[in-house]
Scaffold this motif. Structure first.
Motif, mmCIF file in Angstrom:
data_model
loop_
_atom_site.group_PDB
_atom_site.id
_atom_site.type_symbol
_atom_site.label_atom_id
_atom_site.label_comp_id
_atom_site.label_asym_id
_atom_site.label_seq_id
_atom_site.Cartn_x
_atom_site.Cartn_y
_atom_site.Cartn_z
ATOM 1 N N GLN A 162 0.835 -1.209 0.000
ATOM 2 C CA GLN A 162 0.000 0.000 0.000
ATOM 3 C C GLN A 162 0.868 1.256 0.000
ATOM 4 O O GLN A 162 0.604 2.205 -0.726
ATOM 5 C CB GLN A 162 -0.913 0.006 1.233
ATOM 6 C CG GLN A 162 -1.993 -1.065 1.137
ATOM 7 C CD GLN A 162 -2.849 -1.171 2.408
ATOM 8 O OE1 GLN A 162 -2.398 -0.812 3.499
ATOM 9 N NE2 GLN A 162 -4.061 -1.677 2.270
ATOM 10 N N ASP B 155 0.252 -5.351 -8.137
ATOM 11 C CA ASP B 155 1.216 -5.377 -9.248
ATOM 12 C C ASP B 155 2.268 -6.436 -8.875
ATOM 13 O O ASP B 155 3.259 -6.142 -8.203
ATOM 14 C CB ASP B 155 1.850 -3.986 -9.393
ATOM 15 C CG ASP B 155 2.843 -3.931 -10.544
ATOM 16 O OD1 ASP B 155 3.283 -5.019 -11.016
ATOM 17 O OD2 ASP B 155 3.200 -2.816 -10.965
ATOM 18 N N GLY C 236 2.533 1.920 -3.475
ATOM 19 C CA GLY C 236 1.671 1.986 -4.665
ATOM 20 C C GLY C 236 1.649 0.700 -5.467
ATOM 21 O O GLY C 236 1.509 0.720 -6.695
ATOM 22 N N LYS D 177 -3.312 -1.380 -6.964
ATOM 23 C CA LYS D 177 -4.138 -0.371 -7.628
ATOM 24 C C LYS D 177 -5.503 -0.954 -7.909
ATOM 25 O O LYS D 177 -5.621 -2.020 -8.520
ATOM 26 C CB LYS D 177 -3.474 0.073 -8.938
ATOM 27 C CG LYS D 177 -2.175 0.820 -8.680
ATOM 28 C CD LYS D 177 -1.690 1.607 -9.904
ATOM 29 C CE LYS D 177 -0.321 2.211 -9.599
ATOM 30 N NZ LYS D 177 0.788 1.297 -9.892
ATOM 31 N N GLU D 178 -6.537 -0.255 -7.400
ATOM 32 C CA GLU D 178 -7.925 -0.706 -7.537
ATOM 33 C C GLU D 178 -8.091 -2.167 -7.142
ATOM 34 O O GLU D 178 -8.696 -2.967 -7.871
ATOM 35 C CB GLU D 178 -8.436 -0.438 -8.956
ATOM 36 C CG GLU D 178 -8.682 1.046 -9.194
ATOM 37 C CD GLU D 178 -8.756 1.410 -10.658
ATOM 38 O OE1 GLU D 178 -9.060 0.540 -11.473
ATOM 39 O OE2 GLU D 178 -8.494 2.592 -10.961
#
Ligand code: DC
Length: 228
Positions: A46, A57, A49, A52-53
């Motif tokens: 988190q 990744d 990044g 995502k949604e």
């Protein structure tokens, strides 16, 4: 008396860690909260990044998995074990609903599990360990001398988590917590990698109507039998 490995598995918010910590303290064993490790990886994702949604990744996480260092230290003043992520105390932050709501997706990733399982196994060199989680008796320590599988209804578990968060000043709506508990049960049981299941040789306990003291005595009696 021989030293053994105690594996405590079960659904989320079943009181596994209370039970595991109590036993470890009573018998002088080390305690390891494996859920805190998956929570720390989630917090790392988190903050960097990497989610995502609601999608991790995985390529980026795989590249950075070796940058994630998790340690446990006992805080004498607060009389509790605390989790450190890359040297920072994240014990409270990893318990928030923000982390709880994404931990199942992170803990379902194969390479994350393999890294955590290797770390968990490295803690057991001289036995004398109590570890709680979802796959401790099935995958991490299939030869553990004592395995417990804890259950309680989702409503009772959500109430416990609600009370725990409130006590820490991190109150969240009960309905949101209940939803999260049910969602995590589903994800934990249906994931392809090491789904939550009772080991064939685990002792099952529904602690929904038990007090912490009842539970403590029940486990201590079984433990004493096993180490004879
Ligand atoms: O025990 P807990 O609620 O703190 O665990 C957080 C999450 O981590 C839980 O939703 C499932 C996952 N987990 C896991 O997959 N395997 C473990 N051994 C421990 C936890």
């Amino acid at each position: 008396m021989k030293r053994i490995i105690v594996a405590i598995d079960g659904f989320s918010s079943c009181g596994k860690s209370t039970m595991a910590k109590d036993l470890a303290k009573s018998v002088g064993y080390a305690y390891v909260d494996s859920g805190a490790m998956y929570r720390s990886v989630t917090l790392f994702c988190q903050r960097n990044g990497l989610i995502k949604e609601g999608v991790v990744d995985e390529t980026a996480l795989r590249e950075r998995i070796d940058d994630i260092h998790i340690e446990f230290k006992f805080n004498e003043e607060r009389q509790r074990n605390e989790t450190f992520l890359n040297g920072e105390n994240v014990e409270d932050e990893i318990r928030t609903l923000a982390v709880s709501s994404q931990v199942s997706i992170v803990s379902s990733i194969g390479f994350v599990r393999r890294a955590m399982v290797a770390l968990q196994q490295s803690y057991s060199k001289d036995k004398g360990i109590v570890m709680d989680g979802r796959d401790i008796g099935t995958v991490v320590f299939p030869d553990a001398e004592l395995k417990i599988f804890l259950t309680a209804s989702p409503e009772i578990r959500a109430q416990r988590r609600y009370d725990e968060l409130k006590q820490k000043g991190m109150e969240e709506p009960y309905e949101d917590i209940l939803e999260n508990v049910k969602q995590r049960d589903h994800l934990d049981m249906t994931r392809a990698e090491s789904p939550l299941r009772k080991a064939d040789d685990a002792i099952e306990l529904d602690n929904g109507e038990m007090t912490i003291e009842d539970q403590r005595r029940w486990l201590l009696d079984i433990f004493k039998e096993r180490v004879k």
